[in-house]
Enzyme design. Sequence first.
Site, PDB file in Angstrom:
ATOM      1  CG  ASN A   9      -3.006  11.144  -5.560  1.00 17.81           C
ATOM      2  OD1 ASN A   9      -2.732  12.044  -4.768  1.00 17.81           O
ATOM      3  ND2 ASN A   9      -3.515   9.984  -5.164  1.00 17.81           N
ATOM      4  CE  LYS A  11      -0.753   7.717  -4.414  1.00 17.38           C
ATOM      5  NZ  LYS A  11      -0.581   6.270  -4.362  1.00 17.38           N
ATOM      6  CD  GLU A  98      -2.211   5.753  -1.143  1.00 20.19           C
ATOM      7  OE1 GLU A  98      -2.190   6.992  -1.117  1.00 20.19           O
ATOM      8  OE2 GLU A  98      -1.625   5.077  -2.010  1.00 20.19           O
ATOM      9  N   GLY A 174       1.592   1.750  -6.342  1.00 24.33           N
ATOM     10  CA  GLY A 174       2.928   1.925  -5.775  1.00 24.33           C
ATOM     11  C   GLY A 174       3.752   0.652  -5.728  1.00 24.33           C
TER      12      GLY A 174
HETATM   13  P1  13P Z   1       1.092   4.881  -8.277  1.00 23.95           P
HETATM   14  O1  13P Z   1       0.990   5.470  -9.657  1.00 23.95           O
HETATM   15  O2  13P Z   1       2.249   5.408  -7.486  1.00 23.95           O
HETATM   16  O3  13P Z   1       1.002   3.385  -8.305  1.00 23.95           O
HETATM   17  O4  13P Z   1      -0.196   5.393  -7.471  1.00 23.95           O
HETATM   18  C1  13P Z   1      -1.436   5.307  -8.065  1.00 23.95           C
HETATM   19  C2  13P Z   1      -2.400   6.048  -7.242  1.00 23.95           C
HETATM   20  O5  13P Z   1      -2.683   5.690  -6.113  1.00 23.95           O
HETATM   21  C3  13P Z   1      -2.983   7.274  -7.814  1.00 23.95           C
HETATM   22  O6  13P Z   1      -4.047   7.735  -7.051  1.00 23.95           O
END
Ligand code: 13P
Length: 253
Positions: A9, A11, A98, A174
């Site tokens: 992902n 983002k 999110e 995160g």
């Molecule tokens: P991280 O791997 O950066 O913690 O994010 C996980 C996430 O939100 C995947 O959708």
Amino acid sequence: MRKNIVAGNWKMNKTLQEGIEFVKELKEVLANDKTNCEVVVCTPFIHLASVSTILEVTNIGVGAENCANQVSGAYTGEVSATMVASTGAKYVILGHSERRAYYGETAEILKEKVELALANDLTPIFCIGEVLEEREANKQNEVVSGQLADSLFSLSAEDFSKVVLAYEPVWAIGTGKTATSDQAQEMHAFIRSIVAEKYGKEIADNTSILYGGSCNPSNAKELFSNPDVDGGLIGGASLKVADFKGVINGFNS
Ligand code: 13P
């Protein structure tokens, strides 16, 4: 059949050019290697068409990170499930924490999005998970079963069986604070039991449940070795090919 999946992902990261570079490199790296899981790259809308074309003849799947809860029309700035599917994408992440937290996506909106995704033959990767205060109050099971019931459990058994679930404890996203392997297994087994109660054991056994939240090359193998953890939804560690490959290798013994 339950599938093992590692899905990235991105983002809100990568320009179009950076995204194209990434998938070209990933394609090359994975072409030389046997992977023991399905690999999916979920990207911002702007990358989808280019990335789908580059990955067309590979086994690497492409997904969006969201889609609209409306079919079409005067919804400025929105991208429909039909539009996502027209790029060649096969997956769509829905219900990410999110989106729930920053964009007010309610259980009802997510239900509409899931229905539209399925109507367009997209596989929803549906995210559920509790925030830290809920975990500290030992309410994680209640939260997660509510999220499942409120957005997914009105689906027919046939439609539900097309959904991939992702358990993403919000406190692990995160933050570098990965759920322990035991915490992940415990929650995944609970999720599977809730699905079994609603749709029966066969569908529950065939549902892929991914873990997300600070999953990286160092912890992927241990997390994925759990009987109810069928792969990962990967944020930070999906942004560099070497890291993403490291997570995918979590399925190679
Ligand atoms: P991280 O791997 O950066 O913690 O994010 C996980 C996430 O939100 C995947 O959708």
